[in-house]
Scaffold this motif. Sequence first.
Motif, PDB file in Angstrom:
ATOM      1  N   CYS A   3      -0.479   4.592  -9.069  1.00  0.00           N
ATOM      2  CA  CYS A   3      -2.033   3.678  -9.049  1.00  0.00           C
ATOM      3  C   CYS A   3      -1.877   2.558  -9.964  1.00  0.00           C
ATOM      4  O   CYS A   3      -2.810   1.451  -9.765  1.00  0.00           O
ATOM      5  N   LYS A   4      -0.801   2.290 -10.574  1.00  0.00           N
ATOM      6  CA  LYS A   4      -0.436   1.321 -11.695  1.00  0.00           C
ATOM      7  C   LYS A   4      -0.056   0.202 -10.849  1.00  0.00           C
ATOM      8  O   LYS A   4       0.833  -0.120 -10.360  1.00  0.00           O
ATOM      9  N   ASN A   5      -1.200  -1.106 -10.787  1.00  0.00           N
ATOM     10  CA  ASN A   5      -1.153  -2.220  -9.925  1.00  0.00           C
ATOM     11  C   ASN A   5      -0.676  -2.046  -8.443  1.00  0.00           C
ATOM     12  O   ASN A   5       0.178  -2.806  -7.912  1.00  0.00           O
ATOM     13  N   ARG A   6      -1.139  -0.864  -7.907  1.00  0.00           N
ATOM     14  CA  ARG A   6      -0.889  -0.648  -6.454  1.00  0.00           C
ATOM     15  C   ARG A   6      -2.182   0.031  -5.824  1.00  0.00           C
ATOM     16  O   ARG A   6      -2.789   0.626  -6.562  1.00  0.00           O
ATOM     17  N   ARG A   7      -2.151  -0.355  -4.488  1.00  0.00           N
ATOM     18  CA  ARG A   7      -3.324   0.207  -3.756  1.00  0.00           C
ATOM     19  C   ARG A   7      -2.633   1.626  -3.203  1.00  0.00           C
ATOM     20  O   ARG A   7      -1.819   1.582  -2.375  1.00  0.00           O
ATOM     21  N   VAL A   8      -3.211   2.497  -3.707  1.00  0.00           N
ATOM     22  CA  VAL A   8      -2.934   4.017  -3.155  1.00  0.00           C
ATOM     23  C   VAL A   8      -4.167   4.664  -2.045  1.00  0.00           C
ATOM     24  O   VAL A   8      -5.286   4.651  -2.773  1.00  0.00           O
ATOM     25  N   PHE A   9      -3.640   5.356  -1.049  1.00  0.00           N
ATOM     26  CA  PHE A   9      -4.822   5.930  -0.199  1.00  0.00           C
ATOM     27  C   PHE A   9      -4.275   7.401  -0.090  1.00  0.00           C
ATOM     28  O   PHE A   9      -3.280   7.540   0.042  1.00  0.00           O
ATOM     29  N   LYS A  10      -5.354   8.004   0.071  1.00  0.00           N
ATOM     30  CA  LYS A  10      -4.983   9.638   0.435  1.00  0.00           C
ATOM     31  C   LYS A  10      -5.871   9.662   1.888  1.00  0.00           C
ATOM     32  O   LYS A  10      -6.801   9.091   2.188  1.00  0.00           O
TER      33      LYS A  10
ATOM     34  N   GLY B 150       0.780  -1.186   0.255  1.00  0.00           N
ATOM     35  CA  GLY B 150       0.090  -0.079  -0.089  1.00  0.00           C
ATOM     36  C   GLY B 150       0.800   1.262  -0.024  1.00  0.00           C
ATOM     37  O   GLY B 150       1.778   1.253   0.373  1.00  0.00           O
ATOM     38  N   ILE B 151       0.303   2.280  -0.700  1.00  0.00           N
ATOM     39  CA  ILE B 151       0.851   3.619  -0.707  1.00  0.00           C
ATOM     40  C   ILE B 151       0.064   4.602   0.133  1.00  0.00           C
ATOM     41  O   ILE B 151      -1.067   4.777  -0.358  1.00  0.00           O
ATOM     42  N   PHE B 152       0.506   5.617   0.861  1.00  0.00           N
ATOM     43  CA  PHE B 152      -0.513   6.404   1.497  1.00  0.00           C
ATOM     44  C   PHE B 152       0.162   7.871   1.189  1.00  0.00           C
ATOM     45  O   PHE B 152       1.238   8.119   1.693  1.00  0.00           O
ATOM     46  N   LEU B 153      -0.714   8.731   0.802  1.00  0.00           N
ATOM     47  CA  LEU B 153      -0.486   9.945   0.493  1.00  0.00           C
ATOM     48  C   LEU B 153      -1.214  10.904   1.385  1.00  0.00           C
ATOM     49  O   LEU B 153      -2.501  10.816   1.646  1.00  0.00           O
ATOM     50  N   ILE B 154      -0.505  11.504   2.455  1.00  0.00           N
ATOM     51  CA  ILE B 154      -1.191  12.357   3.459  1.00  0.00           C
ATOM     52  C   ILE B 154      -0.690  13.655   3.500  1.00  0.00           C
ATOM     53  O   ILE B 154       0.456  13.922   3.302  1.00  0.00           O
ATOM     54  N   GLY B 155      -1.596  14.388   4.170  1.00  0.00           N
ATOM     55  CA  GLY B 155      -1.140  15.917   4.185  1.00  0.00           C
ATOM     56  C   GLY B 155      -2.021  16.779   3.240  1.00  0.00           C
ATOM     57  O   GLY B 155      -2.229  16.338   2.311  1.00  0.00           O
ATOM     58  N   GLU B 156      -2.020  18.289   3.772  1.00  0.00           N
ATOM     59  CA  GLU B 156      -2.913  18.935   2.910  1.00  0.00           C
ATOM     60  C   GLU B 156      -1.971  19.446   1.464  1.00  0.00           C
ATOM     61  O   GLU B 156      -2.651  19.666   0.625  1.00  0.00           O
TER      62      GLU B 156
ATOM     63  N   TRP C  20      -2.310  18.612  -8.471  1.00  0.00           N
ATOM     64  CA  TRP C  20      -1.134  18.904  -9.311  1.00  0.00           C
ATOM     65  C   TRP C  20      -0.589  17.412  -9.551  1.00  0.00           C
ATOM     66  O   TRP C  20       0.506  17.468 -10.553  1.00  0.00           O
ATOM     67  N   SER C  21      -0.835  16.436  -8.786  1.00  0.00           N
ATOM     68  CA  SER C  21      -0.048  15.172  -9.051  1.00  0.00           C
ATOM     69  C   SER C  21      -0.488  14.203 -10.008  1.00  0.00           C
ATOM     70  O   SER C  21      -0.763  13.185  -9.610  1.00  0.00           O
ATOM     71  N   LYS C  22      -0.999  14.513 -11.175  1.00  0.00           N
ATOM     72  CA  LYS C  22      -1.673  13.789 -12.132  1.00  0.00           C
ATOM     73  C   LYS C  22      -0.869  12.578 -12.718  1.00  0.00           C
ATOM     74  O   LYS C  22      -1.137  11.576 -12.489  1.00  0.00           O
ATOM     75  N   GLU C  23       0.553  12.936 -13.158  1.00  0.00           N
ATOM     76  CA  GLU C  23       1.120  11.719 -13.749  1.00  0.00           C
ATOM     77  C   GLU C  23       1.812  10.805 -12.943  1.00  0.00           C
ATOM     78  O   GLU C  23       1.755   9.758 -12.932  1.00  0.00           O
ATOM     79  N   SER C  24       2.054  11.636 -11.782  1.00  0.00           N
ATOM     80  CA  SER C  24       2.608  10.756 -10.435  1.00  0.00           C
ATOM     81  C   SER C  24       1.545   9.798 -10.063  1.00  0.00           C
ATOM     82  O   SER C  24       1.876   8.751  -9.548  1.00  0.00           O
TER      83      SER C  24
END
Length: 432
Positions: free
Chosen positions: A276-283, A255-261, A267-271
């Motif tokens: 998100c390619k074959n990974r679980r991403v949480f905000k 899992g990948i967690f993106l936290i913080g305001e 702004w993070s469209k390409e990243s």
Amino acid sequence: MLAELKDVFDKMNRDRYAIGYDLNREYAQISYCKIDSDSPETLSTVEGEDTYNIPLVLSKRRSDGQWCIGADAMAAVEEGDGELVTNLLSLALDKELVTVQRAQYQATDLLALFIKRSLALLPMMGTPEKIADIVIAVRNADEHIIPVLQETVGVLKHNSDKISFISYEESVFFYMLYQPGELQNHQILVCDASEEYLWSYRMERNLFVNPALATVEAIEYKNFPVKDSYTPDAKRDERFLQIVQELCDNRVYSGIFLIGEGFYEEWSKESLRFLCKNRRVFKGNNLFSKGAALAAREKANPSGFEKNIVFLGTDKLKANIGIRIFKDGHETVLPLMEAGVHWYEAKGCIEVILSESNVLPISVEYVTKNGTAVADFPLVGMPCEPGRITRVRIQAHMQSEDVIAFKVTDLGFGEIYPSSGFEWEETMNIQG
């Protein structure tokens, strides 16, 4: 009757709360749960909204002399009813004096006031017996910040004995300790955009030892300021993409967690497309306070999870410290401090008997690698003539992650060998 008393006690115990407090240079955040719960909730300062962050500011209203914190303090200043005190954590760490309405205050006292007022936002804080433990999570839990925070919470007579500290790295560990099985198989990545610069936290597990070990690597990216209004979104996205590509290279994440305001903006469209390619991403925005709440829950009511996996952080004591003695004709080690505790909480006190000797052999058994070191602590001036026996008290605490401070006191041995009155103090570096 005994069964009824046990039921009453169990109910009272279940009604106690574990509190997690995230403290950084920008804001505070509070999560909480009952000590038999695995799902902390986060305090919102606005009813019905996910407004978790309490700005780390305070002011003293001119109209009535009352202190207020967070958004209330900012509102009072906007109305011309006070002046804003900012940078509370930085000022406290630097032991600064702060002038408010011509009166001077210790910055540590103002930080203590902020912590007290923010905790008071929780309804259960009005009943001290309902609070089991409070754990404060901070970034860079080192020998500079921890003593200052210990001094700060010492001002809080209410519940100060229940407050302890962990690093953000350990908060990540406790948060993940309670996540479902599908997030336990591989590494975890947390990208934090809540303060001045971007941080990453990469959690790795070594399942081939018993118990398993978990480590978290933290990296600060000084080339990626979070509040950057000058760099175009596409450029920021490109820079972040380079960072996460490097972090993901030859690694598998559960899992990948993106936290913080900082991640609230679009702004993070390409990243994001890459992540998100074959990974679980949480905000989200409350991982550290929830991790701290689960650490408090674990202290008050251990789940047993830590029997299977142990966190080995940079703020943990990585060696067993003891005194080598002879017992029943065999050499053994009398424990003084044990590995695995936070170095800033590590301390010990034992008494040993010395026979015809004025040297203490200190044993340092490292847990991160095979090996034991022995260092002699000479008690200069201690009488050690043939037949002399004396008892000494050995007190020890960690001054930093790698330095132990010893204090040894000669207690004598009854009327036969009275105390010399000598005391010895020494420090020892145990860096392996």
